[in-house]
Design a protein around this motif. Sequence first.
Motif, PDB file in Angstrom:
ATOM      1  N   GLU A 143      63.165  67.360  13.917  1.00  0.00           N
ATOM      2  CA  GLU A 143      61.772  67.503  13.494  1.00  0.00           C
ATOM      3  C   GLU A 143      61.000  68.141  14.644  1.00  0.00           C
ATOM      4  N   GLY A 144      60.235  69.167  14.328  1.00  0.00           N
ATOM      5  CA  GLY A 144      59.521  69.894  15.369  1.00  0.00           C
ATOM      6  C   GLY A 144      60.320  71.074  15.897  1.00  0.00           C
ATOM      7  N   THR A 145      61.605  71.119  15.583  1.00  0.00           N
ATOM      8  CA  THR A 145      62.461  72.231  15.984  1.00  0.00           C
ATOM      9  C   THR A 145      62.797  73.087  14.769  1.00  0.00           C
ATOM     10  N   LEU A 146      63.254  72.433  13.708  1.00  0.00           N
ATOM     11  CA  LEU A 146      63.498  73.111  12.429  1.00  0.00           C
ATOM     12  C   LEU A 146      62.394  72.711  11.466  1.00  0.00           C
ATOM     13  N   THR A 147      62.034  73.624  10.591  1.00  0.00           N
ATOM     14  CA  THR A 147      61.032  73.298   9.579  1.00  0.00           C
ATOM     15  C   THR A 147      61.662  72.430   8.493  1.00  0.00           C
ATOM     16  N   GLN A 148      60.810  71.788   7.725  1.00  0.00           N
ATOM     17  CA  GLN A 148      61.291  71.010   6.590  1.00  0.00           C
ATOM     18  C   GLN A 148      62.060  71.919   5.620  1.00  0.00           C
ATOM     19  N   GLU A 149      61.558  73.133   5.420  1.00  0.00           N
ATOM     20  CA  GLU A 149      62.237  74.081   4.541  1.00  0.00           C
ATOM     21  C   GLU A 149      63.654  74.372   5.034  1.00  0.00           C
TER      22      GLU A 149
END
Length: 145
Positions: free
Chosen positions: A124-130
Motif C-alpha cells: 500500500e502506497g507503492t502499488l495502486t489499488q488498481e
Amino acid sequence: MMMKETLNRALRVAAIAASLGAAAGLAQAHGDVTPQAVDTSALKAITEGWVEKNPYRKNDEAIRIGSSAFNQNCARCHGIGAVSGGIAPDLRMLPAGDEGDEYFIGRIRHGVTRNGAVYMPPFEGTLTQEAMWAIRAWLETVHVE
C-alpha cells in the motif's frame, strides 16, 4: 610431490570460490528488488476507497496488466507464473472468487510480519489499488485446487 598437492588444493579452492561467486550472482537474477511502477491507465479507476471484491475479475485488460505487474513485483518471491519454489506461498492456491479477495488484499496492502521479521513488505502506497486488483485478476487465471 608436496608442492603438487599444494598446487592442486589451491586450484580446487579457487574453483570453489569462483563457483560460489557465480552462484551469488544467480541469486540476484530475479532483478531489482525495488517495486516497479504499474501502468493501470487502461483500467477504470477505483474512486470509492478500498473495495473488498475484485472489480476487475475476468477483465482481459486487467489480466494482461496483472500478469506484467506480478512478474515485475511478485515473481522474485512467489515464483514465475506464481509457482512458488518454497520461499513464499504458492499464490495459485489462493481461494478463487470473492472468498480469496479479502485474504489477498489484506496481505498485499499490509504485508506480513511474524515475530518482528518481515515476510512480505506492505505494498500500500507503492502499488495502486488498481494494480493490486489487476494482479489478483491474473492470479485467478492460474488458480489450481
